[in-house]
Design a protein around this motif. Sequence first.
Motif, short mmCIF file in Angstrom:
data_model
loop_
_atom_site.label_atom_id
_atom_site.label_comp_id
_atom_site.label_asym_id
_atom_site.label_seq_id
_atom_site.Cartn_x
_atom_site.Cartn_y
_atom_site.Cartn_z
N LEU A 1 0.83 -1.20 0.00
CA LEU A 1 0.00 0.00 0.00
C LEU A 1 0.87 1.26 0.00
CD1 LEU A 1 -2.95 1.20 0.38
CD2 LEU A 1 -2.41 1.22 2.83
N ALA A 2 1.89 1.27 0.86
CA ALA A 2 2.75 2.44 0.97
C ALA A 2 3.56 2.67 -0.30
CB ALA A 2 3.68 2.28 2.17
N LEU A 3 4.09 1.59 -0.87
CA LEU A 3 4.93 1.73 -2.05
C LEU A 3 4.12 2.04 -3.31
CD1 LEU A 3 7.44 -1.14 -1.29
CD2 LEU A 3 7.92 1.31 -1.28
N ALA A 4 2.88 1.54 -3.36
CA ALA A 4 2.04 1.82 -4.53
C ALA A 4 1.54 3.25 -4.54
CB ALA A 4 0.85 0.85 -4.55
N THR A 5 1.33 3.82 -3.37
CA THR A 5 0.71 5.15 -3.28
C THR A 5 1.68 6.25 -2.87
OG1 THR A 5 0.09 4.82 -0.95
CG2 THR A 5 -1.48 4.07 -2.62
N LEU B 1 -3.95 7.81 4.22
CA LEU B 1 -4.95 7.26 3.31
C LEU B 1 -6.28 7.01 4.02
CD1 LEU B 1 -2.65 4.77 1.37
CD2 LEU B 1 -3.67 6.89 0.48
N THR B 2 -6.23 6.64 5.29
CA THR B 2 -7.46 6.44 6.05
C THR B 2 -8.24 7.74 6.17
OG1 THR B 2 -6.47 4.63 7.33
CG2 THR B 2 -8.40 5.69 8.27
N TRP C 1 -9.51 -2.73 3.02
CA TRP C 1 -10.43 -2.01 2.13
C TRP C 1 -9.66 -1.14 1.14
CZ3 TRP C 1 -12.12 3.36 2.17
CH2 TRP C 1 -13.24 3.58 1.36
N LEU C 2 -8.64 -0.44 1.61
CA LEU C 2 -7.85 0.41 0.72
C LEU C 2 -7.06 -0.42 -0.30
CD1 LEU C 2 -6.51 2.90 3.41
CD2 LEU C 2 -7.99 3.51 1.49
N ALA C 3 -6.52 -1.56 0.16
CA ALA C 3 -5.71 -2.40 -0.74
C ALA C 3 -6.55 -3.00 -1.86
CB ALA C 3 -5.04 -3.51 0.07
N MET C 4 -7.87 -3.07 -1.68
CA MET C 4 -8.76 -3.64 -2.70
C MET C 4 -9.32 -2.57 -3.63
SD MET C 4 -10.80 -6.39 -0.31
CE MET C 4 -11.94 -6.82 -1.62
N ARG C 5 -8.99 -1.30 -3.41
CA ARG C 5 -9.52 -0.23 -4.24
C ARG C 5 -8.55 0.10 -5.37
NH1 ARG C 5 -12.40 4.63 -1.06
NH2 ARG C 5 -12.13 5.42 -3.20
N ARG C 6 -9.04 -0.02 -6.60
CA ARG C 6 -8.19 0.23 -7.76
C ARG C 6 -7.81 1.71 -7.87
NH1 ARG C 6 -6.54 -2.86 -11.68
NH2 ARG C 6 -5.82 -1.93 -13.63
N MET D 1 -5.16 -5.41 -4.69
CA MET D 1 -5.29 -6.79 -4.20
C MET D 1 -6.63 -7.35 -4.67
SD MET D 1 -5.20 -8.20 -0.25
CE MET D 1 -6.65 -7.24 0.21
N ARG D 2 -6.59 -8.53 -5.24
CA ARG D 2 -7.82 -9.15 -5.74
C ARG D 2 -7.68 -10.66 -5.72
NH1 ARG D 2 -5.29 -6.36 -9.88
NH2 ARG D 2 -4.37 -7.66 -11.53
N GLY D 3 -8.78 -11.34 -6.07
CA GLY D 3 -8.74 -12.78 -6.17
C GLY D 3 -8.54 -13.47 -4.83
N THR D 4 -7.72 -14.52 -4.85
CA THR D 4 -7.50 -15.35 -3.66
C THR D 4 -6.92 -14.55 -2.51
OG1 THR D 4 -7.11 -17.27 -5.07
CG2 THR D 4 -6.35 -17.42 -2.80
N TRP D 5 -5.97 -13.65 -2.82
CA TRP D 5 -5.35 -12.87 -1.75
C TRP D 5 -6.36 -11.97 -1.05
CZ3 TRP D 5 -1.14 -14.72 -0.03
CH2 TRP D 5 -0.21 -15.33 -0.88
N ALA D 6 -7.27 -11.39 -1.81
CA ALA D 6 -8.29 -10.55 -1.22
C ALA D 6 -9.21 -11.36 -0.30
CB ALA D 6 -9.12 -9.86 -2.31
N VAL D 7 -9.60 -12.56 -0.76
CA VAL D 7 -10.46 -13.42 0.05
C VAL D 7 -9.75 -13.81 1.35
CG1 VAL D 7 -11.60 -15.67 0.15
CG2 VAL D 7 -11.75 -14.29 -1.93
N LEU D 8 -8.48 -14.19 1.25
CA LEU D 8 -7.72 -14.58 2.44
C LEU D 8 -7.58 -13.42 3.42
CD1 LEU D 8 -4.86 -16.75 0.86
CD2 LEU D 8 -6.81 -17.55 2.22
#
Length: 428
Positions: A80-84, A91-92, A387-392, A400-407
């Motif tokens: 999250l930190a490195l992407a943004t 971010l919160t 929640w933030l990591a799942m927002r494009r 984050m999406r798919g299996t990692w998001a579910v986990l």
Amino acid sequence: MTKLILALSGNKALAAHDRQVSLGLRRLVGSGLLVAVGYIDPGNWATDIAGGSGFGYHLMMVVFVAAFLALGFQVLVSRLALATGEDLATLTVRHLPRSLARVSWLAGEAAILATALAELIGGAIALRLLFNLPLLAGVGVTAAGTFAVLAVARGNADRHERIIAVLLSIVSVSFIFLLFKVQPDWSAVAHGTVTPARALRDPAGFLIALGILGATLMPHNLYLHSGSLAHRAREVPREARGLAMRIARNDTIFSLGIATLINAAIIIVAAASLSGGPLPVTSLDEAHAVIGKTLGVGAAVVFAVALYAAGQSSTITGVLAGRVLANGFRASKWSDRKRALFTRLVAGSVAIALLIATGGQDPDELLVLSQVVLSLALPFALVPLVWLAMRRDVMGSYTMRGTWAVLAILATVGIIALDGYLLVLQAM
């Protein structure tokens, strides 16, 4: 290879740019140490010793599961930190409703106060074990040690990391020595590790397991890790962010791996030297006394020195996390020293009041209290993080999406459910 090509090409501007990128990537290494110390603070010691002395090696698996969960969330917050280029607190505030952001801020501040309480009590216990210093005096001396460390570091992030590396080395070497002294039966260690059900079926064992989980996953570590990396991410161009994430991930795995091994060593030493009695050892004082009898005075001194080093290392990260929290939530512009002074005054006042109220008996109960507060504050950092990591619109191509998001969702829900169960147990 890229550096060689650029150098041979004669393009000095590109070569200089490449050197700057390389320097920025190298500076990502070390941030994992800042969060690693949070996993070996005095609160961890209290829960690990209680688990090892009461249930042998059967709670070792809980240590590894808790470490795996912590690693997953620390890697996620680093992405999250490195992407943004922003920290979790900032971010919160930006993306959550103001009321929810304020609750997250208050929970984070409560976690930092709880950490300061554990540090002061743990340091006071260590000084009593080493010098027979009264607990109330030990609280004051430990707080003074905090300001001495801050004065030496002088706000320099690299210097902070070097000091923490030294303190972490002291704890690591201490437990290597204690493991050598205790000479555990490694086949029994392996058997106990793969048979946790025996301990978890016992209500007391299950409660200790919750304590180990609460002492491992700490909300302020998420804010600290994101703040440390967000600042450094600004020196890395966007095209190198993927490589930066891999470097940060490996740094986190290495650093938390060391912390996990230290936690495992605490349980092993406790199980090998403190278990088997009519009652489990439930305090650091008892553990120190029994280690002195079974392993010798030298081992008892090493135990106390390691405890003090663990407490002092955690105080640095607490102050740094407080800075990230205050700046991100726009709560104050205090310097590190002012925040450290205020936090230690509040935590010290609470510690002294509780020690006076209890007559100085069972200070380890205050360590347990601090871990309960940390556990209850954790969801207020985890939910915004996931929640933030799942927002494009926040993460872009690194969403984050798919299996990692579910986990991540399942792990967060599970932690919230365990917190609810912990509240029920405390109310009974």
